[in-house]
Design a protein around this motif. Structure first.
Motif, PDB file in Angstrom:
ATOM      1  N   GLU A   1      -0.888  22.776  -7.301  1.00 29.00           N
ATOM      2  CA  GLU A   1      -1.694  22.165  -8.365  1.00 29.00           C
ATOM      3  C   GLU A   1      -3.137  21.973  -7.911  1.00 29.00           C
ATOM      4  OE1 GLU A   1      -2.860  20.293 -11.915  1.00 29.00           O
ATOM      5  OE2 GLU A   1      -1.179  21.614 -11.405  1.00 29.00           O
ATOM      6  N   VAL A   2      -3.324  21.512  -6.673  1.00 30.73           N
ATOM      7  CA  VAL A   2      -4.681  21.343  -6.138  1.00 30.73           C
ATOM      8  C   VAL A   2      -5.381  22.687  -6.040  1.00 30.73           C
ATOM      9  CG1 VAL A   2      -6.017  20.664  -4.106  1.00 30.73           C
ATOM     10  CG2 VAL A   2      -4.159  19.205  -4.906  1.00 30.73           C
ATOM     11  N   ALA A   3      -4.645  23.701  -5.602  1.00 32.20           N
ATOM     12  CA  ALA A   3      -5.236  25.037  -5.513  1.00 32.20           C
ATOM     13  C   ALA A   3      -5.662  25.528  -6.890  1.00 32.20           C
ATOM     14  CB  ALA A   3      -4.236  26.000  -4.883  1.00 32.20           C
ATOM     15  N   ARG A   4      -4.839  25.253  -7.909  1.00 30.04           N
ATOM     16  CA  ARG A   4      -5.186  25.674  -9.270  1.00 30.04           C
ATOM     17  C   ARG A   4      -6.451  24.977  -9.770  1.00 30.04           C
ATOM     18  NH1 ARG A   4      -4.756  24.067 -14.386  1.00 30.04           N
ATOM     19  NH2 ARG A   4      -3.921  22.026 -13.743  1.00 30.04           N
TER      20      ARG A   4
ATOM     21  N   LEU B   1       0.835  -1.202   0.000  1.00 27.11           N
ATOM     22  CA  LEU B   1       0.000   0.000   0.000  1.00 27.11           C
ATOM     23  C   LEU B   1       0.872   1.254   0.000  1.00 27.11           C
ATOM     24  CD1 LEU B   1      -2.714  -1.013   2.619  1.00 27.11           C
ATOM     25  CD2 LEU B   1      -3.055  -0.738   0.168  1.00 27.11           C
ATOM     26  N   HIS B   2       0.446   2.255  -0.771  1.00 32.01           N
ATOM     27  CA  HIS B   2       1.144   3.539  -0.816  1.00 32.01           C
ATOM     28  C   HIS B   2       0.121   4.658  -0.695  1.00 32.01           C
ATOM     29  CE1 HIS B   2       5.224   2.225  -2.120  1.00 32.01           C
ATOM     30  NE2 HIS B   2       4.542   1.207  -2.642  1.00 32.01           N
ATOM     31  N   ALA B   3       0.444   5.682   0.079  1.00 28.73           N
ATOM     32  CA  ALA B   3      -0.374   6.893   0.153  1.00 28.73           C
ATOM     33  C   ALA B   3       0.235   7.904  -0.803  1.00 28.73           C
ATOM     34  CB  ALA B   3      -0.404   7.444   1.570  1.00 28.73           C
ATOM     35  N   VAL B   4      -0.426   8.174  -1.912  1.00 31.89           N
ATOM     36  CA  VAL B   4       0.148   8.994  -2.984  1.00 31.89           C
ATOM     37  C   VAL B   4      -0.682  10.248  -3.196  1.00 31.89           C
ATOM     38  CG1 VAL B   4       1.055   6.931  -4.106  1.00 31.89           C
ATOM     39  CG2 VAL B   4      -1.193   7.776  -4.762  1.00 31.89           C
ATOM     40  N   PRO B   5      -0.112  11.286  -3.845  1.00 33.57           N
ATOM     41  CA  PRO B   5      -0.870  12.523  -4.104  1.00 33.57           C
ATOM     42  C   PRO B   5      -2.070  12.262  -5.000  1.00 33.57           C
ATOM     43  CG  PRO B   5       1.487  12.841  -4.469  1.00 33.57           C
ATOM     44  CD  PRO B   5       1.270  11.371  -4.306  1.00 33.57           C
ATOM     45  N   THR B   6      -3.201  12.776  -4.610  1.00 35.44           N
ATOM     46  CA  THR B   6      -4.407  12.627  -5.418  1.00 35.44           C
ATOM     47  C   THR B   6      -5.366  13.761  -5.108  1.00 35.44           C
ATOM     48  OG1 THR B   6      -6.175  11.118  -6.077  1.00 35.44           O
ATOM     49  CG2 THR B   6      -5.635  11.205  -3.750  1.00 35.44           C
ATOM     50  N   ALA B   7      -6.332  13.962  -5.989  1.00 39.73           N
ATOM     51  CA  ALA B   7      -7.409  14.930  -5.781  1.00 39.73           C
ATOM     52  C   ALA B   7      -8.697  14.271  -6.240  1.00 39.73           C
ATOM     53  CB  ALA B   7      -7.154  16.214  -6.569  1.00 39.73           C
TER      54      ALA B   7
ATOM     55  N   ASN C   1      -3.245  12.343 -11.553  1.00 37.49           N
ATOM     56  CA  ASN C   1      -2.558  12.511 -10.290  1.00 37.49           C
ATOM     57  C   ASN C   1      -1.054  12.509 -10.550  1.00 37.49           C
ATOM     58  OD1 ASN C   1      -4.952  12.561  -8.737  1.00 37.49           O
ATOM     59  ND2 ASN C   1      -5.055  10.321  -8.840  1.00 37.49           N
ATOM     60  N   LEU C   2      -0.267  12.799  -9.528  1.00 37.74           N
ATOM     61  CA  LEU C   2       1.162  13.006  -9.710  1.00 37.74           C
ATOM     62  C   LEU C   2       1.966  11.772  -9.317  1.00 37.74           C
ATOM     63  CD1 LEU C   2       3.322  15.121 -10.479  1.00 37.74           C
ATOM     64  CD2 LEU C   2       3.442  15.730  -8.056  1.00 37.74           C
ATOM     65  N   ALA C   3       2.794  11.302 -10.242  1.00 39.45           N
ATOM     66  CA  ALA C   3       3.778  10.245 -10.001  1.00 39.45           C
ATOM     67  C   ALA C   3       3.178   8.861  -9.782  1.00 39.45           C
ATOM     68  CB  ALA C   3       4.679  10.603  -8.819  1.00 39.45           C
ATOM     69  N   ALA C   4       1.874   8.740  -9.707  1.00 40.05           N
ATOM     70  CA  ALA C   4       1.223   7.443  -9.540  1.00 40.05           C
ATOM     71  C   ALA C   4      -0.246   7.588  -9.900  1.00 40.05           C
ATOM     72  CB  ALA C   4       1.366   6.946  -8.110  1.00 40.05           C
ATOM     73  N   ASP C   5      -0.774   6.631 -10.671  1.00 38.55           N
ATOM     74  CA  ASP C   5      -2.171   6.697 -11.085  1.00 38.55           C
ATOM     75  C   ASP C   5      -2.544   5.364 -11.720  1.00 38.55           C
ATOM     76  OD1 ASP C   5      -4.747   7.669 -11.868  1.00 38.55           O
ATOM     77  OD2 ASP C   5      -3.902   9.688 -11.948  1.00 38.55           O
ATOM     78  N   ASP C   6      -3.724   5.330 -12.371  1.00 38.27           N
ATOM     79  CA  ASP C   6      -4.126   4.134 -13.099  1.00 38.27           C
ATOM     80  C   ASP C   6      -3.219   3.924 -14.309  1.00 38.27           C
ATOM     81  OD1 ASP C   6      -6.163   4.082 -11.291  1.00 38.27           O
ATOM     82  OD2 ASP C   6      -7.675   4.903 -12.656  1.00 38.27           O
TER      83      ASP C   6
ATOM     84  N   GLN D   1      -6.212  10.700 -24.093  1.00 33.13           N
ATOM     85  CA  GLN D   1      -6.328  11.985 -23.406  1.00 33.13           C
ATOM     86  C   GLN D   1      -5.794  11.882 -21.974  1.00 33.13           C
ATOM     87  OE1 GLN D   1     -10.422  13.148 -23.604  1.00 33.13           O
ATOM     88  NE2 GLN D   1     -10.382  13.566 -25.820  1.00 33.13           N
ATOM     89  N   CYS D   2      -6.118  10.779 -21.299  1.00 32.85           N
ATOM     90  CA  CYS D   2      -5.659  10.585 -19.920  1.00 32.85           C
ATOM     91  C   CYS D   2      -4.134  10.543 -19.860  1.00 32.85           C
ATOM     92  CB  CYS D   2      -6.243   9.301 -19.349  1.00 32.85           C
ATOM     93  SG  CYS D   2      -8.037   9.341 -19.101  1.00 32.85           S
ATOM     94  N   HIS D   3      -3.533   9.774 -20.774  1.00 37.22           N
ATOM     95  CA  HIS D   3      -2.078   9.653 -20.760  1.00 37.22           C
ATOM     96  C   HIS D   3      -1.421  10.990 -21.108  1.00 37.22           C
ATOM     97  CE1 HIS D   3       1.860   7.908 -21.024  1.00 37.22           C
ATOM     98  NE2 HIS D   3       2.000   8.285 -22.302  1.00 37.22           N
ATOM     99  N   ALA D   4      -1.963  11.702 -22.100  1.00 34.39           N
ATOM    100  CA  ALA D   4      -1.406  13.002 -22.472  1.00 34.39           C
ATOM    101  C   ALA D   4      -1.485  13.985 -21.315  1.00 34.39           C
ATOM    102  CB  ALA D   4      -2.147  13.550 -23.695  1.00 34.39           C
ATOM    103  N   ALA D   5      -2.597  13.957 -20.561  1.00 31.12           N
ATOM    104  CA  ALA D   5      -2.734  14.846 -19.412  1.00 31.12           C
ATOM    105  C   ALA D   5      -1.725  14.493 -18.328  1.00 31.12           C
ATOM    106  CB  ALA D   5      -4.158  14.763 -18.861  1.00 31.12           C
ATOM    107  N   PHE D   6      -1.451  13.202 -18.143  1.00 30.93           N
ATOM    108  CA  PHE D   6      -0.478  12.778 -17.133  1.00 30.93           C
ATOM    109  C   PHE D   6       0.919  13.254 -17.521  1.00 30.93           C
ATOM    110  CE2 PHE D   6       2.444   9.787 -15.116  1.00 30.93           C
ATOM    111  CZ  PHE D   6       1.968   9.760 -13.810  1.00 30.93           C
ATOM    112  N   VAL D   7       1.262  13.118 -18.805  1.00 31.97           N
ATOM    113  CA  VAL D   7       2.569  13.573 -19.284  1.00 31.97           C
ATOM    114  C   VAL D   7       2.697  15.090 -19.124  1.00 31.97           C
ATOM    115  CG1 VAL D   7       4.069  13.745 -21.308  1.00 31.97           C
ATOM    116  CG2 VAL D   7       2.783  11.634 -20.870  1.00 31.97           C
ATOM    117  N   GLU D   8       1.631  15.829 -19.448  1.00 28.41           N
ATOM    118  CA  GLU D   8       1.653  17.277 -19.330  1.00 28.41           C
ATOM    119  C   GLU D   8       1.803  17.711 -17.871  1.00 28.41           C
ATOM    120  OE1 GLU D   8       1.411  21.361 -19.927  1.00 28.41           O
ATOM    121  OE2 GLU D   8       1.982  19.694 -21.227  1.00 28.41           O
ATOM    122  N   LEU D   9       1.113  17.025 -16.947  1.00 27.87           N
ATOM    123  CA  LEU D   9       1.251  17.345 -15.525  1.00 27.87           C
ATOM    124  C   LEU D   9       2.689  17.143 -15.080  1.00 27.87           C
ATOM    125  CD1 LEU D   9       0.101  17.990 -12.701  1.00 27.87           C
ATOM    126  CD2 LEU D   9      -0.413  15.546 -12.478  1.00 27.87           C
TER     127      LEU D   9
END
Length: 548
Positions: free
Chosen positions: A129-132, A17-23, A32-37, A56-64
């Motif tokens: 990023e969350v604030a944005r 188990l890992h607690a990773v950044p998410t919104a 999400n950052l550094a870890a996702d589906d 679209q999901c992968h492109a958004a992850f790369v852009e983040l």
């Protein structure tokens, strides 16, 4: 933050188990950052998923990741630079895909064997990023009362495993349609919360719900969590959940001096608790308590005083925990010579889903227990044919706190109580004991077995029959146990002198009368067992023991 764990093709968790950044991601593309589906991190799709959506999901992850590497926080972070370079190279999409991996499988990026989310630049960048994403301009926060950047939506979710009744991870506030919001406004427009408070409240709630200061039982509709505003020597919840005779006795003995102790021992500490339930992806606050610890101490003392009950066993407990009370509201299962209560959450347990919540509220707030619980409990006793110390204690507690009860029942035998229902319960117990004592061998069906369930709602028929049969039982008992026969006959005559079965004993009883019948029955049984033990000890005493 979210807990990320690898899963196999059947959705079963495996790995670490890992607690990773998410919104919160209710809809749309939101990496999400550094870890996702896998669909976000590696661009892998399933047959039932649209390739365009996954792209679209992968492109958004790369852009983040690119923005992370180019941000002031990640510009000098080698981890951010390495992850961004790897993803922009396209190597992720070309990786060999394991057969058990799905688009929703969790994927964690590591650099030199260390998870990338642990990089020093992650907390600061992710906060911005969350604030944005979640920001809704500046305004007054209802939580802290300060003017600052406000949230558009709550940034985190509470895991469904911590919220009974929830089938998905839950958001504290979610108003995505105008019809759901106050004054027909969406999101947090009617309940403005700043970014700091929004993040803190979700994180704090997850922490307390997952801590040892929380309790929940299977099949119940809520979870209880509690805390105090400062460290104190008095642990109310530990006492309610795990009462011990000496600790409760000490509390009852000190309750009259609680005001004097408060200044030195309890100070200004306040007790807080929240009771939560869920519905799909929504949280329901079922109860909130905030009070001085001194007041809670008095409430807990009265809770134990109101439930105190004599035991039928020499080593039996006088006080019972909230968990035990919730358990005994379920079905009694007879298994051979022994029996047990149905487990929490078991099929057919017939335990109210709100019993734990109702008991906690009554204990903390010093309020009556809902009368529906008394009706349920008496029904279970009648159906199960089983009344023990804990059930008798809960019946007394409910009666004691009921505004309809004029005379509060005692914890033990009360010879001065001439209520016909109470006396009838005592007489029934004596008749049952006479037949049991007169039997040379254990019968398959006793007087109590045949008439107990019916006597609760119609004691008249059972007592008339028992009084008639008692003559034969007493004659038989006189041949072997003369002293016991004399004691039982005297006791029975005294009880029947207090009532006329054909006139005073009701043929139909109210719920309160049924409860008093059961208390009289339990008190008399406990008294009879104690008398029998005393008589047995007297007979076995030696002359030397008598002189000592």
């Amino acid at each position: 933050m979210q807990r990320l764990v690898a899963a196999d093709a059947k959705g079963r968790s495996r790995g670490v188990l890992h607690a990773v950044p998410t919104a919160v991601r209710a809809y749309g593309v939101a990496p999400n950052l550094a870890a996702d589906d896998a669909q976000y991190v590696l661009g892998w799709a399933d047959e039932d998923r649209k390739p365009e959506r996954v792209a679209q999901c992968h492109a958004a992850f790369v852009e983040l990741t690119r923005r992370w590497a180019e941000s002031p926080q990640g510009r000098d972070d080698p981890v951010a630079q390495a992850v961004s370079t790897f993803l922009r190279s396209g190597a992720a999409v070309e990786m060999r895909r394991p057969g058990e991996c799905t688009a929703k499988s969790g994927v964690l990026i590591a650099v030199a064997g260390v998870p990338a989310y642990r990089a020093a630049s992650v907390p600061d960048f992710w906060s911005h990023e969350v604030a944005r994403r979640k920001g809704a301009g500046n305004g007054l926060c209802l939580a802290c009362g300060r003017v600052g950047p406000l949230l558009d939506t709550v940034p985190g979710k509470v895991p469904s495993r911590l919220v009974p009744g929830a089938t998905n991870d839950t958001a504290l506030v979610s108003v995505n349609e105008r019809v759901f919001g106050y004054d027909l406004v969406t999101q947090l427009s009617a309940s403005p919360v700043c970014i700091r408070c929004g993040e803190a409240v979700t994180t704090g709630l997850i922490r307390v719900l997952g801590s040892t200061n929380s309790s929940s039982f299977g099949g119940q509709d809520s979870r209880l969590a509690w805390w105090t505003t400062q460290d104190t020597p008095f642990d109310a919840m530990a006492l309610l959940h795990r009462p011990s005779g000496p600790d409760v006795a000490a509390l009852l003995g000190s309750v009259h001096t609680a005001r004097q102790q408060a200044a030195t021992e309890l100070g200004k500490a306040r007790f807080c608790s929240v009771t939560l339930g869920g519905n799909v992806a929504r949280i329901m606050v079922r109860d909130w308590v905030e009070m001085p610890l001194e007041q809670l101490q008095r409430h807990v003392a009265e809770w134990f005083a109101d439930q105190r009950m004599v035991s039928t066993r020499p080593d039996g407990a006088e006080f019972h925990s909230i968990g035990q009370f919730a358990l005994i509201a379920g079905r009694w299962i007879t298994d051979g010579k022994r029996g047990r209560y149905a487990d929490f959450g078991a099929k057919g347990a017939n335990r109210p889903a709100d019993v734990h919540r109702d008991l906690v509220r009554a204990a903390l707030r010093k309020t009556p227990v809902p009368p529906s619980l008394l009706a349920h409990l008496v029904h279970r006793v009648r159906t199960d044919g089983h009344l023990d110390d804990a059930r008798a204690a809960l019946i007394r507690l409910i009666l004691t706190r009921s505004p309809l009860t004029t005379e509060k029942p005692m914890p033990g035998l009360d010879p001065s109580n001439t209520n016909p229902a109470y006396v009838a319960g005592r007489a029934f117990a004596v008749l049952d004991q006479i037949q049991y004592s007169a039997s040379e061998e254990r019968r398959n069906t006793t007087y109590g077995d045949r008439f107990f369930a019916g006597a609760i709602s119609n004691p008249r028929a059972a007592l008339v029959t028992g009084r008639r049969d008692a003559a034969a039982w007493l004659r038989k008992l006189r041949r072997t146990k003369t002293g016991a026969a004399i004691r039982h006959e005297k006791e029975l005559d005294g009880l029947f002198a207090l009532l006329d079965p054909a006139r005073d004993v009701p043929a139909r009883t109210t719920l309160t009368e049924q409860s008093l019948f059961l208390l009289g029955y339990h008190h008399q049984r406990a008294h009879g067992f104690a008398a029998a033990r005393a008589a047995r000890d007297t007979v076995t005493e030696t002359p030397e023991e008598t002189n000592q």
